[in-house]
Design an enzyme around this catalytic site. Structure first.
Site, PDB file in Angstrom:
ATOM      1  N   GLY A   8       0.830  -1.216   0.000  1.00 16.13           N
ATOM      2  CA  GLY A   8       0.000   0.000   0.000  1.00 16.13           C
ATOM      3  C   GLY A   8       0.855   1.254   0.000  1.00 16.13           C
ATOM      4  O   GLY A   8       0.474   2.290   0.553  1.00 16.13           O
ATOM      5  N   GLY A  11      -0.331   4.960  -1.031  1.00 16.48           N
ATOM      6  CA  GLY A  11      -1.433   5.598  -0.317  1.00 16.48           C
ATOM      7  C   GLY A  11      -0.993   6.767   0.542  1.00 16.48           C
ATOM      8  O   GLY A  11       0.160   7.216   0.486  1.00 16.48           O
ATOM      9  N   GLN A  12      -1.935   7.252   1.367  1.00 16.56           N
ATOM     10  CA  GLN A  12      -1.690   8.454   2.178  1.00 16.56           C
ATOM     11  C   GLN A  12      -0.499   8.252   3.118  1.00 16.56           C
ATOM     12  O   GLN A  12       0.390   9.093   3.204  1.00 16.56           O
ATOM     13  CB  GLN A  12      -2.942   8.824   2.986  1.00 16.56           C
ATOM     14  CG  GLN A  12      -2.839  10.169   3.680  1.00 16.56           C
ATOM     15  CD  GLN A  12      -3.913  10.406   4.735  1.00 16.56           C
ATOM     16  OE1 GLN A  12      -4.696   9.525   5.060  1.00 16.56           O
ATOM     17  NE2 GLN A  12      -3.935  11.605   5.289  1.00 16.56           N
ATOM     18  N   ASP A  34       2.362  -1.734  -4.470  1.00 17.94           N
ATOM     19  CA  ASP A  34       0.962  -1.281  -4.439  1.00 17.94           C
ATOM     20  C   ASP A  34       0.274  -1.800  -5.694  1.00 17.94           C
ATOM     21  O   ASP A  34       0.947  -2.213  -6.645  1.00 17.94           O
ATOM     22  CB  ASP A  34       0.894   0.267  -4.397  1.00 17.94           C
ATOM     23  CG  ASP A  34      -0.442   0.786  -3.851  1.00 17.94           C
ATOM     24  OD1 ASP A  34      -1.473   0.606  -4.527  1.00 17.94           O
ATOM     25  OD2 ASP A  34      -0.445   1.349  -2.752  1.00 17.94           O
ATOM     26  N   TYR A 139     -15.001  -2.156   8.207  1.00 17.79           N
ATOM     27  CA  TYR A 139     -13.607  -1.723   8.406  1.00 17.79           C
ATOM     28  C   TYR A 139     -13.175  -2.026   9.839  1.00 17.79           C
ATOM     29  O   TYR A 139     -12.116  -2.623  10.076  1.00 17.79           O
ATOM     30  CB  TYR A 139     -13.524  -0.223   8.118  1.00 17.79           C
ATOM     31  CG  TYR A 139     -12.170   0.403   8.310  1.00 17.79           C
ATOM     32  CD1 TYR A 139     -11.080   0.056   7.517  1.00 17.79           C
ATOM     33  CD2 TYR A 139     -11.984   1.399   9.276  1.00 17.79           C
ATOM     34  CE1 TYR A 139      -9.850   0.669   7.687  1.00 17.79           C
ATOM     35  CE2 TYR A 139     -10.753   2.018   9.443  1.00 17.79           C
ATOM     36  CZ  TYR A 139      -9.691   1.644   8.652  1.00 17.79           C
ATOM     37  OH  TYR A 139      -8.465   2.254   8.816  1.00 17.79           O
ATOM     38  N   LYS A 143     -10.363  -4.542  11.387  1.00 20.79           N
ATOM     39  CA  LYS A 143      -9.237  -4.058  12.206  1.00 20.79           C
ATOM     40  C   LYS A 143      -9.131  -4.840  13.514  1.00 20.79           C
ATOM     41  O   LYS A 143      -8.036  -5.243  13.913  1.00 20.79           O
ATOM     42  CB  LYS A 143      -9.375  -2.552  12.481  1.00 20.79           C
ATOM     43  CG  LYS A 143      -9.080  -1.687  11.268  1.00 20.79           C
ATOM     44  CD  LYS A 143      -7.663  -1.899  10.734  1.00 20.79           C
ATOM     45  CE  LYS A 143      -7.347  -1.060   9.533  1.00 20.79           C
ATOM     46  NZ  LYS A 143      -6.073  -1.416   8.879  1.00 20.79           N
TER      47      LYS A 143
HETATM   48  P1  NAD Z   1      -4.876   4.688   1.503  1.00 21.43           P
HETATM   49  O1  NAD Z   1      -6.243   4.300   1.049  1.00 21.43           O
HETATM   50  O2  NAD Z   1      -4.427   6.066   1.258  1.00 21.43           O
HETATM   51  O3  NAD Z   1      -3.804   3.712   0.897  1.00 21.43           O
HETATM   52  C1  NAD Z   1      -4.007   2.329   0.823  1.00 21.43           C
HETATM   53  C2  NAD Z   1      -3.237   1.810  -0.372  1.00 21.43           C
HETATM   54  O4  NAD Z   1      -3.499   0.408  -0.461  1.00 21.43           O
HETATM   55  C3  NAD Z   1      -3.658   2.451  -1.691  1.00 21.43           C
HETATM   56  O5  NAD Z   1      -2.535   3.009  -2.342  1.00 21.43           O
HETATM   57  C4  NAD Z   1      -4.259   1.303  -2.486  1.00 21.43           C
HETATM   58  O6  NAD Z   1      -3.968   1.361  -3.875  1.00 21.43           O
HETATM   59  C5  NAD Z   1      -3.601   0.091  -1.839  1.00 21.43           C
HETATM   60  N1  NAD Z   1      -4.388  -1.129  -2.002  1.00 21.43           N
HETATM   61  C6  NAD Z   1      -5.724  -1.281  -1.864  1.00 21.43           C
HETATM   62  N2  NAD Z   1      -6.056  -2.561  -2.124  1.00 21.43           N
HETATM   63  C7  NAD Z   1      -4.906  -3.223  -2.415  1.00 21.43           C
HETATM   64  C8  NAD Z   1      -4.594  -4.554  -2.749  1.00 21.43           C
HETATM   65  N3  NAD Z   1      -5.553  -5.483  -2.874  1.00 21.43           N
HETATM   66  N4  NAD Z   1      -3.297  -4.870  -2.944  1.00 21.43           N
HETATM   67  C9  NAD Z   1      -2.326  -3.932  -2.849  1.00 21.43           C
HETATM   68  N5  NAD Z   1      -2.559  -2.651  -2.557  1.00 21.43           N
HETATM   69  C10 NAD Z   1      -3.833  -2.304  -2.340  1.00 21.43           C
HETATM   70  O7  NAD Z   1      -4.790   4.323   3.056  1.00 21.43           O
HETATM   71  P2  NAD Z   1      -3.801   4.919   4.162  1.00 21.43           P
HETATM   72  O8  NAD Z   1      -4.500   6.055   4.764  1.00 21.43           O
HETATM   73  O9  NAD Z   1      -2.463   5.087   3.598  1.00 21.43           O
HETATM   74  O10 NAD Z   1      -3.857   3.734   5.212  1.00 21.43           O
HETATM   75  C11 NAD Z   1      -2.865   2.728   5.279  1.00 21.43           C
HETATM   76  C12 NAD Z   1      -3.202   1.811   6.437  1.00 21.43           C
HETATM   77  O11 NAD Z   1      -3.308   2.572   7.649  1.00 21.43           O
HETATM   78  C13 NAD Z   1      -4.540   1.091   6.286  1.00 21.43           C
HETATM   79  O12 NAD Z   1      -4.434  -0.193   6.860  1.00 21.43           O
HETATM   80  C14 NAD Z   1      -5.479   1.929   7.115  1.00 21.43           C
HETATM   81  O13 NAD Z   1      -6.562   1.177   7.593  1.00 21.43           O
HETATM   82  C15 NAD Z   1      -4.576   2.363   8.248  1.00 21.43           C
HETATM   83  N6  NAD Z   1      -5.051   3.573   8.910  1.00 21.43           N
HETATM   84  C16 NAD Z   1      -5.111   4.762   8.242  1.00 21.43           C
HETATM   85  C17 NAD Z   1      -5.606   5.888   8.879  1.00 21.43           C
HETATM   86  C18 NAD Z   1      -5.689   7.221   8.185  1.00 21.43           C
HETATM   87  O14 NAD Z   1      -6.279   8.166   8.742  1.00 21.43           O
HETATM   88  N7  NAD Z   1      -5.123   7.375   6.988  1.00 21.43           N
HETATM   89  C19 NAD Z   1      -6.016   5.796  10.214  1.00 21.43           C
HETATM   90  C20 NAD Z   1      -5.975   4.561  10.856  1.00 21.43           C
HETATM   91  C21 NAD Z   1      -5.459   3.448  10.193  1.00 21.43           C
HETATM   92  N1  SER Z   2      -8.889   7.627   9.013  1.00 22.56           N
HETATM   93  C1  SER Z   2      -9.429   6.314   8.960  1.00 22.56           C
HETATM   94  C2  SER Z   2     -10.767   6.304   8.357  1.00 22.56           C
HETATM   95  O1  SER Z   2     -11.460   7.300   8.487  1.00 22.56           O
HETATM   96  C3  SER Z   2      -9.493   5.736  10.351  1.00 22.56           C
HETATM   97  O2  SER Z   2      -8.962   4.482  10.341  1.00 22.56           O
HETATM   98  O3  SER Z   2     -11.153   5.315   7.789  1.00 22.56           O
END
Ligand code: NAD
Ligand code: SER
Length: 312
Positions: A8, A11-12, A34, A139, A143
């Site tokens: 991933g 992603g963000q 990714d 979701y 988790k």
């Molecule tokens: P995001 O959606 O920005 O990035 C996720 C990435 O995963 C994307 O680039 C997407 O292309 C890739 N992806 C999706 N399905 C896929 C697959 N089958 N195979 C390979 N890649 C795949 O999410 P993020 O914000 O970067 O979050 C990353 C992790 O952190 C996640 O597990 C999310 O649950 C966790 N998280 C994020 C936040 C937040 O606020 N951003 C908060 C809590 C937890």
């Molecule tokens: N920022 C995330 C969401 O809103 C929390 O895991 O899904």
């Protein structure tokens, strides 16, 4: 950490984590993967990888002698509620695939959980590290199941699986991927470009939040911390600030006085937010591996406005 794999990575979180890891450990030692193309600022090795493809993960780990995996690929809360079956498939089968490869190739594993792992019956204020977890979203279910699976692989197979319960993350490099806390990023772009934001959450919706530099530090500090000091190891509550859309707007107005906010509530995302805690207790992370945030609300808002302005 010598050879690191990030899933991933576009992603963000992944785009900024990969850049930081490449700076610290050498670009050639950090393998970004990714489904989407690479977005990382520092060039380095990249594989197009679907985390549901177990043999492909295994092959990448084996040929590159990977010893640490940051597993970020997932569907986030709002998208997962629209596509619950796909969310279960990606979030759970992706995780068990990386746990299995960690078991067979002796890798350490980072797994990000979330405030979404809690539910409406969880104490909303000062949410304890160990408390009732009955999430009502797909979701959140993925988790809490992921937290349990990581604990299981540690106890049963000795896999060094560690993780955090992140709050909503705020950043300016890569837009968020479909979560409930995305308003706290969108609002900055709206404030800079149109001086007005229509928020999809109610004015009084209080949630934990964190600025991305702290989120990246937290992941790396946990993974490099002394294993013998970890009582929990996995699913640590971590937070940096807790605010409502109204409070965030007021802080932005200190820099842009003409900025206005209105509320067009999205019932789906409001229901998700209402089931999450307002403010977590993160004392276990502070005690066990020295967690401490650098950015509070005023510092984050100032930095975000500067960074978003520089992209316009
Ligand atoms: P995001 O959606 O920005 O990035 C996720 C990435 O995963 C994307 O680039 C997407 O292309 C890739 N992806 C999706 N399905 C896929 C697959 N089958 N195979 C390979 N890649 C795949 O999410 P993020 O914000 O970067 O979050 C990353 C992790 O952190 C996640 O597990 C999310 O649950 C966790 N998280 C994020 C936040 C937040 O606020 N951003 C908060 C809590 C937890
Ligand atoms: N920022 C995330 C969401 O809103 C929390 O895991 O899904």
């Amino acid at each position: 950490m010598r050879k690191i794999l990030v899933t991933g990575a576009s992603g963000q979180i992944g785009s900024e984590l990969t850049t930081t890891l490449r700076n610290r450990y050498g670009a050639e030692n950090v393998f970004a993967t990714d489904k989407k193309p690479a977005l990382n600022e520092l060039p380095g090795p990249f594989y197009c990888l679907d985390v549901r493809d177990a043999p492909a993960i295994s092959q990448i780990v084996e040929i590159n002698n990977i010893d640490t995996i940051f597993h970020l690929a997932a569907l986030l809360s709002a998208v997962a509620e629209q596509k619950p079956q796909q969310a279960w498939d990606v979030n759970m089968n992706g995780l068990i695939n990386v746990l299995e490869v960690s078991r067979t190739h002796q890798c350490a594993l980072f797994f990000p959980s979330s405030i979404a792992a809690f539910g409406a019956e969880t104490p909303a204020m000062d949410t304890p590290q160990d408390t009732i977890q009955r999430p009502t979203t797909m979701y959140g279910i993925s988790k809490v199941s992921g937290e349990l699976l990581c604990d299981y692989y540690y106890r049963r197979f000795g896999v060094d699986a560690r993780g955090l319960r992140y709050p909503g993350l705020i950043s300016s490099k890569t837009l968020p991927g479909g979560g409930t806390t995305d308003y706290a990023v969108d609002i900055f772009y709206a404030a800079i470009t149109s001086r007005h934001y229509d928020c999809f959450l109610r004015a009084d919706t209080q949630l934990d939040m964190m600025y991305m530099p702290d989120a990246i530090d937290a992941a790396i500090n946990l993974m490099t911390s002394d294993s013998t000091q970890l009582k929990h190891r996995n699913a640590f509550n971590v937070t940096a600030m807790s605010f409502t859309p109204q409070q965030l707007a007021a802080e932005i107005q200190k820099h842009i006085p003409e900025f206005t906010i209105a509320y067009s509530v999205d019932p789906l995302r409001q229901a998700i937010a209402d089931s999450w805690p307002r403010h977590m207790n993160d004392s276990a992370a502070r005690t066990e591996w020295g967690w401490q945030a650098r950015f509070d609300l005023p510092a984050m808002v100032k930095d975000m406005l500067e960074n978003v302005r520089s992209t316009k």
